[in-house]
Design a protein around this motif. Structure first.
Motif, PDB file in Angstrom:
ATOM      1  N   ARG A  41      11.014 -14.241  -4.061  1.00 41.31           N
ATOM      2  CA  ARG A  41       9.689 -14.185  -3.446  1.00 41.31           C
ATOM      3  C   ARG A  41       8.946 -12.928  -3.914  1.00 41.31           C
ATOM      4  O   ARG A  41       9.398 -11.805  -3.675  1.00 41.31           O
ATOM      5  N   PHE A  42       7.830 -13.134  -4.592  1.00 41.49           N
ATOM      6  CA  PHE A  42       6.938 -12.050  -4.977  1.00 41.49           C
ATOM      7  C   PHE A  42       5.846 -11.965  -3.925  1.00 41.49           C
ATOM      8  O   PHE A  42       5.247 -12.988  -3.572  1.00 41.49           O
ATOM      9  N   TYR A  43       5.571 -10.775  -3.425  1.00 41.91           N
ATOM     10  CA  TYR A  43       4.515 -10.659  -2.418  1.00 41.91           C
ATOM     11  C   TYR A  43       3.637  -9.448  -2.677  1.00 41.91           C
ATOM     12  O   TYR A  43       3.995  -8.545  -3.429  1.00 41.91           O
ATOM     13  N   SER A  44       2.474  -9.451  -2.082  1.00 42.25           N
ATOM     14  CA  SER A  44       1.449  -8.421  -2.263  1.00 42.25           C
ATOM     15  C   SER A  44       0.974  -8.400  -3.714  1.00 42.25           C
ATOM     16  O   SER A  44       0.163  -9.233  -4.115  1.00 42.25           O
ATOM     17  N   HIS A  45       1.476  -7.486  -4.536  1.00 41.67           N
ATOM     18  CA  HIS A  45       0.991  -7.375  -5.910  1.00 41.67           C
ATOM     19  C   HIS A  45       2.070  -6.794  -6.819  1.00 41.67           C
ATOM     20  O   HIS A  45       3.110  -6.346  -6.358  1.00 41.67           O
ATOM     21  N   LEU A  46       1.755  -6.809  -8.090  1.00 42.47           N
ATOM     22  CA  LEU A  46       2.637  -6.233  -9.090  1.00 42.47           C
ATOM     23  C   LEU A  46       1.800  -5.315  -9.974  1.00 42.47           C
ATOM     24  O   LEU A  46       0.789  -5.737 -10.537  1.00 42.47           O
ATOM     25  N   SER A  47       2.200  -4.041 -10.075  1.00 42.64           N
ATOM     26  CA  SER A  47       1.427  -3.082 -10.856  1.00 42.64           C
ATOM     27  C   SER A  47       2.323  -2.357 -11.863  1.00 42.64           C
ATOM     28  O   SER A  47       3.546  -2.530 -11.869  1.00 42.64           O
ATOM     29  N   ALA A  48       1.694  -1.535 -12.683  1.00 37.89           N
ATOM     30  CA  ALA A  48       2.436  -0.784 -13.702  1.00 37.89           C
ATOM     31  C   ALA A  48       3.496   0.120 -13.085  1.00 37.89           C
ATOM     32  O   ALA A  48       4.504   0.438 -13.737  1.00 37.89           O
ATOM     33  N   ASN A  49       3.290   0.525 -11.841  1.00 34.74           N
ATOM     34  CA  ASN A  49       4.263   1.399 -11.174  1.00 34.74           C
ATOM     35  C   ASN A  49       5.626   0.728 -11.009  1.00 34.74           C
ATOM     36  O   ASN A  49       6.650   1.413 -10.912  1.00 34.74           O
ATOM     37  N   GLU A  50       5.631  -0.597 -10.963  1.00 33.78           N
ATOM     38  CA  GLU A  50       6.880  -1.339 -10.752  1.00 33.78           C
ATOM     39  C   GLU A  50       7.380  -2.000 -12.031  1.00 33.78           C
ATOM     40  O   GLU A  50       8.286  -2.831 -11.989  1.00 33.78           O
ATOM     41  N   SER A  51       6.778  -1.688 -13.164  1.00 29.89           N
ATOM     42  CA  SER A  51       7.079  -2.405 -14.406  1.00 29.89           C
ATOM     43  C   SER A  51       8.551  -2.308 -14.815  1.00 29.89           C
ATOM     44  O   SER A  51       9.159  -3.304 -15.234  1.00 29.89           O
ATOM     45  N   GLU A  52       9.147  -1.137 -14.686  1.00 28.68           N
ATOM     46  CA  GLU A  52      10.541  -0.966 -15.097  1.00 28.68           C
ATOM     47  C   GLU A  52      11.474  -1.855 -14.277  1.00 28.68           C
ATOM     48  O   GLU A  52      12.361  -2.536 -14.831  1.00 28.68           O
ATOM     49  N   GLU A  53      11.276  -1.880 -12.959  1.00 28.36           N
ATOM     50  CA  GLU A  53      12.099  -2.726 -12.087  1.00 28.36           C
ATOM     51  C   GLU A  53      11.851  -4.202 -12.375  1.00 28.36           C
ATOM     52  O   GLU A  53      12.775  -5.027 -12.353  1.00 28.36           O
ATOM     53  N   PHE A  54      10.591  -4.533 -12.639  1.00 22.08           N
ATOM     54  CA  PHE A  54      10.222  -5.930 -12.906  1.00 22.08           C
ATOM     55  C   PHE A  54      10.925  -6.457 -14.151  1.00 22.08           C
ATOM     56  O   PHE A  54      11.539  -7.528 -14.128  1.00 22.08           O
ATOM     57  N   TYR A  55      10.829  -5.730 -15.252  1.00 18.40           N
ATOM     58  CA  TYR A  55      11.433  -6.204 -16.504  1.00 18.40           C
ATOM     59  C   TYR A  55      12.954  -6.276 -16.399  1.00 18.40           C
ATOM     60  O   TYR A  55      13.595  -7.162 -16.996  1.00 18.40           O
TER      61      TYR A  55
ATOM     62  N   TYR B 283       0.811  -1.216   0.000  1.00 23.15           N
ATOM     63  CA  TYR B 283       0.000   0.000   0.000  1.00 23.15           C
ATOM     64  C   TYR B 283       0.849   1.275   0.000  1.00 23.15           C
ATOM     65  O   TYR B 283       0.291   2.369  -0.035  1.00 23.15           O
ATOM     66  N   PHE B 284       2.176   1.144   0.052  1.00 23.00           N
ATOM     67  CA  PHE B 284       2.997   2.323   0.333  1.00 23.00           C
ATOM     68  C   PHE B 284       4.040   2.704  -0.715  1.00 23.00           C
ATOM     69  O   PHE B 284       5.006   3.383  -0.408  1.00 23.00           O
ATOM     70  N   ASN B 285       3.889   2.245  -1.944  1.00 19.77           N
ATOM     71  CA  ASN B 285       4.782   2.719  -2.993  1.00 19.77           C
ATOM     72  C   ASN B 285       6.258   2.512  -2.631  1.00 19.77           C
ATOM     73  O   ASN B 285       7.075   3.419  -2.744  1.00 19.77           O
ATOM     74  N   PHE B 286       6.595   1.276  -2.217  1.00 20.25           N
ATOM     75  CA  PHE B 286       7.966   0.941  -1.849  1.00 20.25           C
ATOM     76  C   PHE B 286       8.775   0.387  -3.020  1.00 20.25           C
ATOM     77  O   PHE B 286       9.892  -0.071  -2.843  1.00 20.25           O
ATOM     78  N   GLY B 287       8.201   0.382  -4.209  1.00 21.91           N
ATOM     79  CA  GLY B 287       8.902  -0.173  -5.358  1.00 21.91           C
ATOM     80  C   GLY B 287       8.540  -1.627  -5.584  1.00 21.91           C
ATOM     81  O   GLY B 287       7.518  -2.118  -5.088  1.00 21.91           O
ATOM     82  N   LEU B 288       9.362  -2.341  -6.342  1.00 22.25           N
ATOM     83  CA  LEU B 288       9.100  -3.729  -6.691  1.00 22.25           C
ATOM     84  C   LEU B 288       9.078  -4.598  -5.435  1.00 22.25           C
ATOM     85  O   LEU B 288      10.055  -4.644  -4.683  1.00 22.25           O
ATOM     86  N   LEU B 289       7.972  -5.304  -5.226  1.00 24.64           N
ATOM     87  CA  LEU B 289       7.795  -6.111  -4.018  1.00 24.64           C
ATOM     88  C   LEU B 289       8.283  -7.541  -4.270  1.00 24.64           C
ATOM     89  O   LEU B 289       7.508  -8.507  -4.319  1.00 24.64           O
ATOM     90  N   VAL B 290       9.576  -7.641  -4.428  1.00 24.57           N
ATOM     91  CA  VAL B 290      10.243  -8.918  -4.686  1.00 24.57           C
ATOM     92  C   VAL B 290      11.541  -8.940  -3.896  1.00 24.57           C
ATOM     93  O   VAL B 290      12.234  -7.922  -3.814  1.00 24.57           O
ATOM     94  N   ARG B 291      11.856 -10.071  -3.299  1.00 29.64           N
ATOM     95  CA  ARG B 291      13.150 -10.184  -2.629  1.00 29.64           C
ATOM     96  C   ARG B 291      13.782 -11.544  -2.936  1.00 29.64           C
ATOM     97  O   ARG B 291      13.089 -12.549  -3.096  1.00 29.64           O
TER      98      ARG B 291
END
Length: 311
Positions: free
Chosen positions: A216-230, A198-206
């Motif tokens: 580990r992917f947790y919570s969700h993945l949205s367009a806001n994190e797309s650059e880090e994800f790819y 809920y807090f815009n911490f970036g890509l939720l993966v560790r």
């Protein structure tokens, strides 16, 4: 002359003391910081951070409304008036007259972790912090904060703070840093992972481990994190066993499926750990049934047996 100087200094000393009252890095004053999280589509909670003498205590509890369908979970729990919640009158209506408090975890915080927390917030006067209000924002998360120290008793709320809200987001990051360095139980840590979303911490993966390589992917993945994800997906090996832990993952847009499909088309040793929500996405990506697991022990046992049979 000395008397005149003293008379001049007294009000300034008093002012400095008042200004420093809400700065956690100032002196060794005792304080009680209560933080309540009210996320949309998830369980609310209360975090209590207390410093009393040389003891620093951290505790977290679930907050269930009176009209909660989870009646079994409320049996034997502490009951409070909904007036005790750090919510405005309108928002408290959801809780009706009562709130049920379920303790999750309570710990003594290490001096090192507590010092880091206080140092991070040393430039922010919590006794003067104003509320962050975002009109028209319905979903997301509301955070109620109450700071008590000496004669100071101050409340403020934060609605959907993001990295653009510099000071408010720094408060939230410091709180999460303390929680993640202190709490140990799986239930608590999984809940904190969901709150992070809920807090815009970036890509939720560790990265969990190197051997076997696991993310580990947790919570969700949205367009806001797309650059880090790819960027992450491009860095993953195409010829090495890989585990994706989706056991605390809620969801993502289908726009991300392609990157996973490209990976598993080349790497035949990609395994998935899923829950009821994430399995829908993993099946949508096209992962084969024999690569999908709901139990970590069974997954690791399967991988071990497979390696043994290939040797």
């Amino acid at each position: 002359m000395k008397k005149i100087l003293l008379i001049w200094m007294l009000p300034h000393l008093f002012l400095y003391r008042c200004m420093a009252q809400g700065k956690l890095g100032q002196g060794s004053q005792d304080f009680l910081l209560t933080v309540e999280f009210y996320p949309s589509f998830n369980t609310s909670s209360r975090l209590v951070i207390q410093k009393k003498g040389n003891l620093q205590v951290l505790s977290i509890s679930y907050l269930y409304p009176e009209n909660s369908k989870d009646t079994i979970a409320k049996v034997g729990l502490k009951v409070e008036s909904s007036d005790s919640l750090l919510l405005d009158k309108e928002s408290r209506r959801f809780y009706q007259n009562k709130v049920f408090v379920k303790p999750l975890e309570k710990i003594a915080v290490s001096p090192k972790s507590f010092k880091k927390f206080c140092d991070t917030l040393s430039s922010i006067d919590l006794s003067m912090q104003s509320s962050l209000v975002k009109k028209g924002s319905v979903d997301g998360i509301s955070v109620g904060v109450r700071y008590v120290s000496g004669t100071t008793d101050h409340f403020f709320s934060l609605k959907n703070p993001t990295s653009r809200d510099t000071q408010e987001h720094r408060i939230i990051k410091a709180i999460f840093g303390l929680m993640e360095s202190g709490f140990k139980t799986e239930t608590t840590l999984r809940y904190i992972e969901l709150l992070r979303g809920y807090f815009n911490f970036g890509l939720l993966v560790r990265k969990v481990s190197q051997t076997p390589l696991e993310y580990r992917f947790y919570s969700h993945l949205s367009a806001n994190e797309s650059e880090e994800f790819y960027k992450l997906m491009k860095s993953l090996p195409r010829n090495k066993l890989l585990i994706f832990d989706f056991s605390n993952f809620i969801g993502m847009g289908t726009m991300f499926y392609g990157a996973f499909r490209e990976l598993i088309a080349v790497n035949k040793e990609v395994y998935w750990l899923v829950n009821e929500s994430s399995v829908i996405h993993v099946e949508g990506i096209g992962a084969k049934p024999d690569k999908i697991f709901t139990n970590r022990e069974k997954l690791l046992k399967f991988i071990k047996q497979r390696r043994t049979s290939h040797n």
